[in-house]
Design a protein around this motif. Structure first.
Motif: not given
Ligand SMILES: NC(=O)c1ccc[n+]([C@@H]2O[C@H](COP(=O)([O-])OP(=O)(O)OC[C@H]3O[C@@H](n4cnc5c(N)ncnc54)[C@H](O)[C@@H]3O)[C@@H](O)[C@H]2O)c1
Length: 351
Positions: A38, A60, A62, A65, A93-95, A98, A118-119, A126, A131, A140, A158
């Protein structure tokens, strides 16, 4: 702005600024970029200077991951003879973070990681604390490690003016304010949905949050000492609400709802002398958040998720409660007492 933190044996440098991604380390040929597809579409210009063979685009969400994506990127790294002394930088972002975090911690037993969140949520949460996680069989973050980035580069260009993204992150931000540093909520309250974007206010807000979260992680690098438990405020009820709503209520809003209920429980049990709900509601008003409503039935349905909360041990739930603005304590409460208190709070707060 630059801040340095020490998490266990790792030094983590956090740099914030507007437009800093463009003049940063992508000039280093040893960096391999894992980037949200994205973002590649949204910010074509920003990625122009990077050699395309060094970019691995991931979707992006879930689904990225996953072991499937993990295998793909590992295959790509191996085919490009990516070496142990090279660096992985993620942009997303976090996804994406991770996934990239887990890759960097396992490829050739670990390579250097640079986080470029970037989020807003990933900037204040995150990307910090080390982690990472992959989902497996619908569970999850079942697979994951601790791996701190050497650098976290927070480029506010961003996010500038992205009101919706800020609203989504406010749950975690207000949590930091209530439990760790009241100046976060004071800064939010002295601004509103428009003025927060002026005069580096957003950068200040992010750095206060970075400091708040990193101060906790510094004291509890591997989440073994119970100190990181403070970061769960609002999440016991929030996660359950998210699950009952089948993710219709997003994480940020569910945490906000969870904090309202958990604040009310803390007040009713006599731990909290002030009323955190006033702060929460003032902020959600100022930032024009249309809070989803939850009714008593939803709260009742969430009880079964709370009974399975990972913070329960021998029927006791260990949770953080606010005691005064910016301060907290950790308490033990019997799970059935928590549920009883949650019902009472629900009667007062839910429609
Ligand atoms: N490892 C940790 O400590 C930790 C902590 C909290 C959450 N998480 C994980 O983080 C994930 C959620 O991350 P998230 O909320 O950042 O969501 P996300 O990574 O899924 O991104 C959300 C959406 O925002 C888009 N986006 C990203 N940057 C953008 C930008 N600058 N402008 C416009 N759109 C942009 C993405 O393309 C995506 O569609 C979850 O998987 C959660 O488990 C991890």
């Amino acid at each position: 702005m630059i801040s340095e933190y020490k998490i266990g044996n790792d030094s983590v440098k956090v740099v914030t600024g507007n437009g800093i991604f463009s003049d940063l380390s992508h000039k280093d040929p040893g960096i391999f970029f894992i980037v949200s597809s994205n973002l590649l579409r949204l910010y074509t210009e920003k990625f122009k200077k990077i050699n395309a063979t060094k970019i691995f685009a991931v979707e992006d969400g879930e689904s990225s991951k996953s072991l499937h994506y993990y295998q793909n990127v590992i295959g790509e790294l191996a085919s490009k003879n990516f070496e142990r002394n090279n660096t992985i930088a993620y942009v997303g972002g976090g996804t994406v973070g991770d996934l990239a975090g887990f890759i960097s911690s396992t490829y050739k037993r670990g390579v250097n990681l640079i986080a470029i969140p970037t989020t807003i949520l990933s900037m204040v949460d995150s990307s910090l604390g080390g982690k990472n996680g992959l989902n497996f069989n619908g569970i999850k973050n079942l697979i994951g490690t601790f791996k701190n980035p050497s650098e976290v580069i927070i480029d506010t260009s961003f996010i500038s003016g992205n009101k919706k993204m800020l609203q989504e992150a406010l749950g975690e931000i207000v949590k930091h304010g209530l439990m760790l540093d009241n100046s976060i909520n004071e800064l939010l309250l002295s601004n509103d949905a428009s003025s927060i974007w002026n005069d580096k206010q957003i950068e200040k807000l992010i750095m206060l949050n970075v400091d708040a979260k990193m101060s906790v992680c510094e004291k509890d690098p591997f989440e073994t000492m119970g100190i990181r438990n403070v970061l769960n405020f609002g999440h016991t009820v929030g996660h359950a609400i998210e699950a009952v709503s089948l993710n219709r209520i997003s994480h940020g809003y569910a945490v906000m709802l969870g904090m309202r209920i958990e604040s009310e429980i803390a007040r009713n049990l006599g731990y909290t002398e002030y009323n955190p709900l006033e702060i929460i509601d003032d902020i959600t008003g100022k930032y024009e958040i249309n809070m989803p409503s939850i009714d008593a039935k939803m709260l009742e349905e969430s009880e079964k998720y709370i009974m399975n909360d990972k913070k329960i041990s021998s029927g006791i739930l260990r949770i953080p409660v606010p005691i005064e603005p910016g301060k907290h304590r950790i308490i033990d409460i019997k799970t059935d007492e928590f549920i009883k208190e949650m019902r009472k709070a629900g009667e007062r707060l839910c429609s």
